[in-house]
Scaffold this active site. Structure first.
Site, PDB file in Angstrom:
ATOM      1  N   ASN A  10      31.122  54.397  28.708  1.00  0.00           N
ATOM      2  CA  ASN A  10      30.221  53.997  27.627  1.00  0.00           C
ATOM      3  C   ASN A  10      29.392  55.215  27.182  1.00  0.00           C
ATOM      4  O   ASN A  10      28.534  55.710  27.918  1.00  0.00           O
ATOM      5  CB  ASN A  10      29.321  52.863  28.151  1.00  0.00           C
ATOM      6  CG  ASN A  10      28.314  52.394  27.136  1.00  0.00           C
ATOM      7  OD1 ASN A  10      27.746  53.182  26.391  1.00  0.00           O
ATOM      8  ND2 ASN A  10      28.068  51.090  27.119  1.00  0.00           N
ATOM      9  N   ASN A  12      26.965  55.757  25.036  1.00  0.00           N
ATOM     10  CA  ASN A  12      25.498  55.660  25.000  1.00  0.00           C
ATOM     11  C   ASN A  12      24.882  55.727  26.393  1.00  0.00           C
ATOM     12  O   ASN A  12      23.879  56.374  26.610  1.00  0.00           O
ATOM     13  CB  ASN A  12      25.060  54.353  24.336  1.00  0.00           C
ATOM     14  CG  ASN A  12      25.403  54.349  22.876  1.00  0.00           C
ATOM     15  OD1 ASN A  12      24.913  55.174  22.119  1.00  0.00           O
ATOM     16  ND2 ASN A  12      26.283  53.451  22.470  1.00  0.00           N
ATOM     17  N   LYS A  13      25.551  55.027  27.330  1.00  0.00           N
ATOM     18  CA  LYS A  13      25.031  55.031  28.694  1.00  0.00           C
ATOM     19  C   LYS A  13      25.128  56.420  29.300  1.00  0.00           C
ATOM     20  O   LYS A  13      24.211  56.865  29.989  1.00  0.00           O
ATOM     21  CB  LYS A  13      25.883  54.095  29.553  1.00  0.00           C
ATOM     22  CG  LYS A  13      25.343  52.732  29.682  1.00  0.00           C
ATOM     23  CD  LYS A  13      25.996  52.120  30.883  1.00  0.00           C
ATOM     24  CE  LYS A  13      26.284  50.687  30.664  1.00  0.00           C
ATOM     25  NZ  LYS A  13      27.145  50.159  31.719  1.00  0.00           N
ATOM     26  N   ASP A  70      26.113  48.129  36.739  1.00  0.00           N
ATOM     27  CA  ASP A  70      26.497  46.925  36.024  1.00  0.00           C
ATOM     28  C   ASP A  70      25.204  46.295  35.553  1.00  0.00           C
ATOM     29  O   ASP A  70      24.255  46.148  36.324  1.00  0.00           O
ATOM     30  CB  ASP A  70      27.274  45.974  36.927  1.00  0.00           C
ATOM     31  CG  ASP A  70      28.033  44.973  36.081  1.00  0.00           C
ATOM     32  OD1 ASP A  70      28.880  45.396  35.282  1.00  0.00           O
ATOM     33  OD2 ASP A  70      27.750  43.764  36.188  1.00  0.00           O
ATOM     34  N   TYR A 153      22.107  44.500  23.258  1.00  0.00           N
ATOM     35  CA  TYR A 153      21.084  43.517  22.893  1.00  0.00           C
ATOM     36  C   TYR A 153      19.720  44.145  22.565  1.00  0.00           C
ATOM     37  O   TYR A 153      18.739  43.416  22.374  1.00  0.00           O
ATOM     38  CB  TYR A 153      20.897  42.511  24.041  1.00  0.00           C
ATOM     39  CG  TYR A 153      22.142  41.692  24.344  1.00  0.00           C
ATOM     40  CD1 TYR A 153      22.316  40.426  23.787  1.00  0.00           C
ATOM     41  CD2 TYR A 153      23.148  42.176  25.173  1.00  0.00           C
ATOM     42  CE1 TYR A 153      23.442  39.663  24.063  1.00  0.00           C
ATOM     43  CE2 TYR A 153      24.293  41.434  25.457  1.00  0.00           C
ATOM     44  CZ  TYR A 153      24.427  40.184  24.898  1.00  0.00           C
ATOM     45  OH  TYR A 153      25.549  39.434  25.167  1.00  0.00           O
ATOM     46  N   ASP A 154      19.656  45.463  22.518  1.00  0.00           N
ATOM     47  CA  ASP A 154      18.364  46.137  22.271  1.00  0.00           C
ATOM     48  C   ASP A 154      17.609  45.599  21.049  1.00  0.00           C
ATOM     49  O   ASP A 154      16.379  45.475  21.096  1.00  0.00           O
ATOM     50  CB  ASP A 154      18.572  47.657  22.126  1.00  0.00           C
ATOM     51  CG  ASP A 154      18.769  48.346  23.474  1.00  0.00           C
ATOM     52  OD1 ASP A 154      18.492  47.718  24.507  1.00  0.00           O
ATOM     53  OD2 ASP A 154      19.213  49.511  23.483  1.00  0.00           O
ATOM     54  N   LYS A 174      12.625  54.580  25.745  1.00  0.00           N
ATOM     55  CA  LYS A 174      13.331  53.502  26.457  1.00  0.00           C
ATOM     56  C   LYS A 174      13.530  53.891  27.927  1.00  0.00           C
ATOM     57  O   LYS A 174      13.371  53.068  28.822  1.00  0.00           O
ATOM     58  CB  LYS A 174      14.684  53.221  25.778  1.00  0.00           C
ATOM     59  CG  LYS A 174      15.499  52.139  26.477  1.00  0.00           C
ATOM     60  CD  LYS A 174      16.822  51.849  25.809  1.00  0.00           C
ATOM     61  CE  LYS A 174      17.666  50.930  26.669  1.00  0.00           C
ATOM     62  NZ  LYS A 174      19.018  50.699  26.155  1.00  0.00           N
ATOM     63  N   HIS A 179      15.409  48.991  32.602  1.00  0.00           N
ATOM     64  CA  HIS A 179      16.046  48.514  33.832  1.00  0.00           C
ATOM     65  C   HIS A 179      16.941  49.601  34.422  1.00  0.00           C
ATOM     66  O   HIS A 179      16.915  49.858  35.621  1.00  0.00           O
ATOM     67  CB  HIS A 179      16.859  47.259  33.520  1.00  0.00           C
ATOM     68  CG  HIS A 179      17.795  47.392  32.348  1.00  0.00           C
ATOM     69  ND1 HIS A 179      17.387  47.866  31.118  1.00  0.00           N
ATOM     70  CD2 HIS A 179      19.122  47.165  32.210  1.00  0.00           C
ATOM     71  CE1 HIS A 179      18.401  47.894  30.281  1.00  0.00           C
ATOM     72  NE2 HIS A 179      19.471  47.477  30.930  1.00  0.00           N
TER      73      HIS A 179
HETATM   74  P1  IMP Z   1      27.336  46.928  31.488  1.00  0.00           P
HETATM   75  O1  IMP Z   1      28.006  46.065  32.485  1.00  0.00           O
HETATM   76  O2  IMP Z   1      26.285  47.769  32.107  1.00  0.00           O
HETATM   77  O3  IMP Z   1      28.293  47.716  30.655  1.00  0.00           O
HETATM   78  O4  IMP Z   1      26.544  45.997  30.477  1.00  0.00           O
HETATM   79  C1  IMP Z   1      27.147  44.827  29.953  1.00  0.00           C
HETATM   80  C2  IMP Z   1      26.566  44.494  28.636  1.00  0.00           C
HETATM   81  O5  IMP Z   1      25.179  44.201  28.764  1.00  0.00           O
HETATM   82  C3  IMP Z   1      26.650  45.619  27.611  1.00  0.00           C
HETATM   83  O6  IMP Z   1      27.869  45.562  26.909  1.00  0.00           O
HETATM   84  C4  IMP Z   1      25.486  45.307  26.696  1.00  0.00           C
HETATM   85  O7  IMP Z   1      25.858  44.380  25.729  1.00  0.00           O
HETATM   86  C5  IMP Z   1      24.483  44.678  27.644  1.00  0.00           C
HETATM   87  N1  IMP Z   1      23.519  45.712  28.073  1.00  0.00           N
HETATM   88  C6  IMP Z   1      23.460  46.372  29.247  1.00  0.00           C
HETATM   89  N2  IMP Z   1      22.445  47.268  29.262  1.00  0.00           N
HETATM   90  C7  IMP Z   1      21.858  47.173  28.061  1.00  0.00           C
HETATM   91  C8  IMP Z   1      20.762  47.854  27.447  1.00  0.00           C
HETATM   92  O8  IMP Z   1      20.116  48.775  28.010  1.00  0.00           O
HETATM   93  N3  IMP Z   1      20.463  47.477  26.209  1.00  0.00           N
HETATM   94  C9  IMP Z   1      21.126  46.494  25.536  1.00  0.00           C
HETATM   95  N4  IMP Z   1      22.171  45.848  26.028  1.00  0.00           N
HETATM   96  C10 IMP Z   1      22.537  46.173  27.298  1.00  0.00           C
END
Ligand code: IMP
Length: 193
Positions: A10, A12-13, A70, A153-154, A174, A179
């Site tokens: 990802n 952005n991450k 996750d 969902y930001d 941010k 989290h």
């Molecule tokens: P992941 O498992 O960390 O990839 O997160 C799963 C989903 O949760 C992502 O596809 C986002 O839709 C949502 N999500 C996780 N972290 C964030 C955040 O920091 N901001 C907004 N949405 C998030």
């Protein structure tokens, strides 16, 4: 310099995490650097289980100490779902806008505004040896989707004690409260102590 693998594709991450790791004497690699394209099935029931599935997989593939996160959003008006299914939940709508409208509608209908994001990070350093670091940010669902930064969902999440959504905050702001940064700070404290 010690290497550490962040098991994520990802973009952005990876940007968020690389910024946080900038000040440390560690070479942070991601899946893009190693051209690993396969990913394990994330069939855990909790954030912790899914993070472990990914960090174990990355370590087993590369023998480089590996961490994975996750994360997801838990929304009171949806009985604290979608949780581990956050990505799928968003993708099931035609657009993010539709998803946000549906969440805002249910929040108003049930008069329940609370929500939180949670991140679990799993760090695998040896075969079958992993540690978990958790981070959480409490807040509420906004009355409308706003902001152009961040992802997921930001645009509909207002952190507690703020009057802006996470998508209205720049990455640096941010990162002070998110989290993910809380969990990453715990990981860094562990790695540096
Ligand atoms: P992941 O498992 O960390 O990839 O997160 C799963 C989903 O949760 C992502 O596809 C986002 O839709 C949502 N999500 C996780 N972290 C964030 C955040 O920091 N901001 C907004 N949405 C998030």
């Amino acid at each position: 310099m010690r290497q550490l693998l962040f098991f994520s594709n990802n973009k952005n991450k990876i940007i968020e995490i690389k910024k946080i790791f900038n000040n440390f004497n560690l070479e942070l690699l991601s899946l893009n650097d190693l051209e690993i394209s396969e990913e394990p099935v994330e069939n855990g029931q909790t954030f912790e289980e899914n993070a472990k599935i990914k960090s174990d997989y990355g370590f087993n593939k590369t023998s480089i100490p590996c961490f994975a996160d996750d994360s997801g959003i838990c929304i009171e008006s949806l009985n604290w779902k979608p949780g581990v299914l956050s990505k799928r939940f968003l993708n099931n709508f035609k657009s993010n806008k539709d998803c946000f409208e549906s969440i805002i509608k249910s929040t108003k209908k049930n008069n329940k505004q609370n929500a939180y994001f949670k991140t679990s990070i799993s760090l695998t350093v040896k075969d079958n040896q992993n540690l978990i670091f958790n981070g959480k940010i409490d807040g509420k669902i906004s009355e409308k989707a706003t902001g152009r930064f961040g992802f997921g969902y930001d645009p509909i999440f207002i952190p507690r004690n703020y009057n802006k959504t996470l998508a209205e905050l720049r990455t640096r702001e941010k990162n002070k409260i998110s989290h993910r940064s809380i969990a990453v700070t715990k990981l860094i404290n562990f790695l540096t102590n």
